[in-house]
Design a protein around this motif. Structure first.
Motif, mmCIF file in Angstrom:
data_model
loop_
_atom_site.group_PDB
_atom_site.id
_atom_site.type_symbol
_atom_site.label_atom_id
_atom_site.label_comp_id
_atom_site.label_asym_id
_atom_site.label_seq_id
_atom_site.Cartn_x
_atom_site.Cartn_y
_atom_site.Cartn_z
ATOM 1 N N VAL A 1 20.329 4.596 89.734
ATOM 2 C CA VAL A 1 18.878 4.431 89.616
ATOM 3 C C VAL A 1 18.185 5.128 90.777
ATOM 4 O O VAL A 1 18.558 4.944 91.945
ATOM 5 C CB VAL A 1 18.511 2.935 89.590
ATOM 6 N N ALA A 2 17.148 5.922 90.458
ATOM 7 C CA ALA A 2 16.344 6.573 91.500
ATOM 8 C C ALA A 2 15.248 5.651 91.998
ATOM 9 O O ALA A 2 14.915 5.653 93.191
ATOM 10 C CB ALA A 2 15.729 7.861 90.967
ATOM 11 N N GLY A 3 14.654 4.881 91.089
ATOM 12 C CA GLY A 3 13.556 4.016 91.492
ATOM 13 C C GLY A 3 12.939 3.307 90.308
ATOM 14 O O GLY A 3 13.490 3.311 89.197
ATOM 15 N N TYR A 4 11.758 2.745 90.552
ATOM 16 C CA TYR A 4 11.104 1.873 89.587
ATOM 17 C C TYR A 4 9.621 2.208 89.482
ATOM 18 O O TYR A 4 9.022 2.758 90.410
ATOM 19 C CB TYR A 4 11.282 0.408 90.007
ATOM 20 N N LEU A 5 9.024 1.848 88.347
ATOM 21 C CA LEU A 5 7.596 2.082 88.139
ATOM 22 C C LEU A 5 7.028 1.099 87.129
ATOM 23 O O LEU A 5 7.751 0.357 86.472
ATOM 24 C CB LEU A 5 7.335 3.531 87.709
ATOM 25 N N VAL A 6 5.714 1.104 87.019
ATOM 26 C CA VAL A 6 5.002 0.259 86.063
ATOM 27 C C VAL A 6 4.951 0.970 84.715
ATOM 28 O O VAL A 6 4.691 2.181 84.648
ATOM 29 C CB VAL A 6 3.575 -0.041 86.550
ATOM 30 N N VAL A 7 5.181 0.221 83.650
ATOM 31 C CA VAL A 7 5.080 0.730 82.281
ATOM 32 C C VAL A 7 4.140 -0.163 81.484
ATOM 33 O O VAL A 7 4.214 -1.391 81.582
ATOM 34 C CB VAL A 7 6.453 0.748 81.578
ATOM 35 N N ASN A 8 3.266 0.434 80.702
ATOM 36 C CA ASN A 8 2.544 -0.293 79.662
ATOM 37 C C ASN A 8 3.141 0.150 78.330
ATOM 38 O O ASN A 8 2.871 1.255 77.857
ATOM 39 C CB ASN A 8 1.045 0.000 79.711
#
Length: 287
Positions: free
Chosen positions: A147-154
């Motif tokens: 995993v590179a990272g995380y973000l917000v998803v709608n």
């Protein structure tokens, strides 16, 4: 690190948001937030740079999709028990996975367009997982290393398309503008425990969703491992990990999005999104 892509649609540049919240240009360091930049070596190279040596970006430019290329967007259904209950679904024994068309992906604050003939456009705040290293049949124990990272998803949905048009979820999930991502990709050095994040969503100032990733049925490591058994995950691919309770479908009576509505959503440490909802006009994509 908070990696971003900023600028007009189709002309985005790579950037970094420093600890003070200042947007800085990364164009002298990387060509784009692409597979090379998302890998372990690429992230380590960026991390070595003192952000203060990078030029600041004036004004308040548009944030685009944080990654330059997303080959797949894989979504997980019914991954919070309370959401399964509000939609009268069984808690799954294995992750329920489906695809969202990549043509649905937009920037975090771009307009959301209600599709033609839509009557049940709905919202879903979700934690997004961005792959950094190619993953094939990885173990749960080794999954987060990919995993590179995380973000917000709608993960927007059209419920009539989803349930009444042949029972195929992809139809209800893939309309243009149904995949806002960002505002930035936060790398794993800042988010050490993806199961310790609060997530929320409001429509017109009313809070509908107020959840926590610790209540996921299948955690991030389990999802990455499970999905990698069935398909190769590539750098830049997104796994949207499911939504907590509070979607429009689950209200009594149900509540759906209408033109003029404003959606705001966010996750601890990952920033927030804001979308204006507007009606479909013609057949062209206009975001």
């Amino acid at each position: 690190m908070k990696l971003v892509r900023y600028g007009a649609l189709g002309r985005e540049k790579p950037g970094l948001v420093d600890e003070a919240g200042t947007l800085r240009d990364l164009s002298s360091v990387i060509d784009d937030v692409d597979a090379k930049a998302l890998g372990r070596e690429g992230r380590a190279r960026i991390a070595e740079i003192d952000p203060k040596t990078l030029p600041t970006v004036a004004g308040q430019p548009r944030f685009g999709v944080p990654m330059a290329h997303v080959s797949k967007m894989i979504c997980v259904g019914m991954n919070y028990a309370e959401h399964a209950a509000e939609t009268n679904a069984q808690v799954p024994e294995q992750p329920v996975i489906f695809m969202k068309a990549t043509s649905a992906i937009i920037g975090p604050n771009d307009d959301v367009v209600i599709p033609q003939d839509s009557i049940k456009t709905d919202w879903e705040v979700e934690l997004g997982v961005v792959i950094g290293e190619t993953a094939r049949s990885v173990t749960v124990e080794n999954a987060l290393a990919h995993v590179a990272g995380y973000l917000v998803v709608n993960d927007l949905s059209e419920r009539a398309f989803q349930f009444d048009h042949g029972g195929q979820w992809v139809k209800g999930k893939s309309a243009d503008t149904f995949g806002p991502l960002g505002p930035w990709l936060v790398t794993t050095d800042e988010i050490t425990d993806p199961q310790n994040l609060h997530l929320w969503l409001e429509v017109n100032g009313h809070r509908y969703q107020n959840g926590h990733t610790r209540t996921m049925i299948f955690n991030v490591a389990q999802l990455v491992s499970h999905i990698s058994r069935y398909m190769t995950l590539l750098p830049g691919d997104v796994i949207s990990t499911g939504t907590p309770s509070g979607v429009g479908l689950g209200q009594k009576p149900p509540v759906y999005l209408r033109p003029g509505d404003v959606i705001e959503l966010g996750i601890d440490g990952l920033g927030r999104q804001r979308q204006q909802v507007r009606a479909h006009i013609g057949d062209e994509r206009t975001t």
